[in-house]
Motif scaffolding. Structure first.
Motif, PDB file in Angstrom:
ATOM      1  N   ASN A 287       0.841  -1.196   0.000  1.00 57.03           N
ATOM      2  CA  ASN A 287       0.000   0.000   0.000  1.00 57.03           C
ATOM      3  C   ASN A 287       0.877   1.248   0.000  1.00 57.03           C
ATOM      4  OD1 ASN A 287       0.601  -0.629   2.730  1.00 57.03           O
ATOM      5  ND2 ASN A 287      -1.156   0.508   3.470  1.00 57.03           N
TER       6      ASN A 287
ATOM      7  N   SER B 264       3.803   1.336  -2.562  1.00 57.96           N
ATOM      8  CA  SER B 264       3.466   1.327  -3.986  1.00 57.96           C
ATOM      9  C   SER B 264       3.393   2.727  -4.595  1.00 57.96           C
ATOM     10  CB  SER B 264       2.126   0.627  -4.197  1.00 57.96           C
ATOM     11  OG  SER B 264       1.064   1.432  -3.690  1.00 57.96           O
TER      12      SER B 264
ATOM     13  N   ASP C 278       0.625   4.266  -4.799  1.00 60.56           N
ATOM     14  CA  ASP C 278      -0.722   4.358  -5.346  1.00 60.56           C
ATOM     15  C   ASP C 278      -1.483   5.492  -4.660  1.00 60.56           C
ATOM     16  OD1 ASP C 278      -3.725   3.692  -5.224  1.00 60.56           O
ATOM     17  OD2 ASP C 278      -3.019   2.257  -6.727  1.00 60.56           O
TER      18      ASP C 278
ATOM     19  N   SER D 225      -4.661   6.356  -4.580  1.00 55.63           N
ATOM     20  CA  SER D 225      -5.902   6.016  -3.886  1.00 55.63           C
ATOM     21  C   SER D 225      -5.611   5.352  -2.527  1.00 55.63           C
ATOM     22  CB  SER D 225      -6.761   5.102  -4.756  1.00 55.63           C
ATOM     23  OG  SER D 225      -6.110   3.871  -5.006  1.00 55.63           O
TER      24      SER D 225
ATOM     25  N   ARG E  83      -2.900   5.846  -0.749  1.00 56.35           N
ATOM     26  CA  ARG E  83      -2.380   6.915   0.118  1.00 56.35           C
ATOM     27  C   ARG E  83      -3.528   7.719   0.714  1.00 56.35           C
ATOM     28  NH1 ARG E  83       1.953  10.326  -2.684  1.00 56.35           N
ATOM     29  NH2 ARG E  83       3.331   8.705  -1.845  1.00 56.35           N
TER      30      ARG E  83
ATOM     31  N   ASP F  44       6.521  -3.743  -2.533  1.00 57.85           N
ATOM     32  CA  ASP F  44       6.039  -3.761  -3.904  1.00 57.85           C
ATOM     33  C   ASP F  44       7.148  -4.373  -4.751  1.00 57.85           C
ATOM     34  OD1 ASP F  44       5.234  -3.265  -6.535  1.00 57.85           O
ATOM     35  OD2 ASP F  44       4.167  -1.442  -5.955  1.00 57.85           O
TER      36      ASP F  44
ATOM     37  N   ASN G 185       8.179   6.656  -1.644  1.00 57.54           N
ATOM     38  CA  ASN G 185       6.715   6.636  -1.558  1.00 57.54           C
ATOM     39  C   ASN G 185       6.240   6.614  -0.106  1.00 57.54           C
ATOM     40  OD1 ASN G 185       6.388   6.633  -4.357  1.00 57.54           O
ATOM     41  ND2 ASN G 185       6.361   4.392  -4.482  1.00 57.54           N
TER      42      ASN G 185
END
Length: 307
Positions: free
Chosen positions: A114, A117, A119, A121, A123, A153, A164
């Motif tokens: 999560n 990654s 990503d 959405s 976050r 990831d 990230n």
């Protein structure tokens, strides 16, 4: 959500506990109604640890903890509890002088990435959960909440994943800082939790230095770090500026101190000597069942806290 599956098995308690031995209460002498002196450190039990002695009611358990000299409490599941119970528990803790420790701030992704990654959405979902946890923290007078960045990831190089994670944590800090709250990042060992992004104390130290906020610190779990890296006291010293919270459990077995290989008396003495006034969470199981096992937990902390 059950963040942790404690090892459930019977073990013979360490001879150091010596039921009936000199300086240690025997089972026959056990008087749960007699208040005990506070410990040197703020050890924090969790619900269920003393249910045979105190009963199932959370308020009764908190009162029992206070009677036994514990000055803190932690509850991974606090966020999911009914609001009225949160308020009752907060009132009981305030009345008994118990500090609230960590609760889990967000959904932890054990088997998929999560935060690593990047990503957007995922976050935003994480930040939404942090906002929700701020309200819980206010309600129960908590200062700390646990954050675990989730699984690696495998499609991204480590450096990108780290960037990230740092970006997500910086955004979370902008939410936490105005309220004086701190998320504590917990590195988890490879054996119990294979594949997670955050595993080592130096890695957590690097991330906290990069985030550079009083709202982002390390949860140094001595059980996990004994398995992951060992060298406990030197690593504690190396990470000291970024450690906000400790948790403990002996290895092997993840039960109370004195049941495994870790010299907790020396570790606790060292932490105390450095002036630590925060919370030491008792995130472990009981090595024996029933009231006898609960007495063993209390006596283990009396023994290892005697310095």
């Amino acid at each position: 959500m059950n963040r942790r599956d404690f090892v459930k098995k019977k073990m013979v308690v360490s001879a150091a506990l010596g039921f009936g031995g000199a300086g240690v209460l025997s089972a026959a002498e056990w008087n749960p109604k007699k208040e005990q002196k506070p410990f040197n450190l703020n050890y924090a039990p969790h619900l269920g640890m003393f249910k045979e002695s105190a009963g199932n009611d959370p308020i009764d358990q908190l009162n029992f903890m206070a009677d036994m000299g514990f000055t803190a409490f932690e509850d991974n599941e606090m966020k999911g509890r009914d609001q009225s119970l949160q308020e009752k528990m907060a009132k009981a803790m305030m009345e008994r002088g118990i500090s609230m420790g960590v609760f889990v701030a967000h959904e932890i992704y054990w088997d998929k990435p999560n935060l690593a990654s990047g990503d957007a959405s995922l976050r935003e979902k994480f930040l939404k959960e942090i906002k929700e946890s701020i309200e819980v923290a206010k309600r129960v007078n908590a200062k700390w909440m646990t954050v675990v960045p989730g699984h690696v990831d495998l499609r991204l190089r480590k450096g990108y994943q780290t960037a990230n994670v740092i970006e997500s944590l910086k955004r979370a800090c902008s939410l936490l800082e105005p309220h004086g709250l701190t998320m504590v990042l917990e590195p988890l060992n490879f054996h119990n939790h294979p594949g997670l992004f955050l595993t080592d104390s130096p890695q957590a130290f690097e991330i906290c230095k990069s985030v550079d906020s009083p709202s982002c610190k390390i949860l140094f779990d001595i059980y996990h770090q004994q398995i992951q890296e060992g060298n406990l006291i030197p690593n504690i010293d190396a990470c000291w500026d970024e450690i906000g919270y400790f948790q403990v459990g002996d290895n092997p077995g993840r039960n109370e101190p004195t049941t495994g290989e870790i010299n907790f008396k020396n570790v606790f003495k060292h932490i105390h000597s450095k002036g630590f006034t925060g919370i030491v969470g008792m995130e472990h199981g009981n090595s024996m069942e029933g009231k006898k096992g609960e007495l063993a937990v209390i006596e283990a902390y009396r023994i290892t806290d005697s310095f």
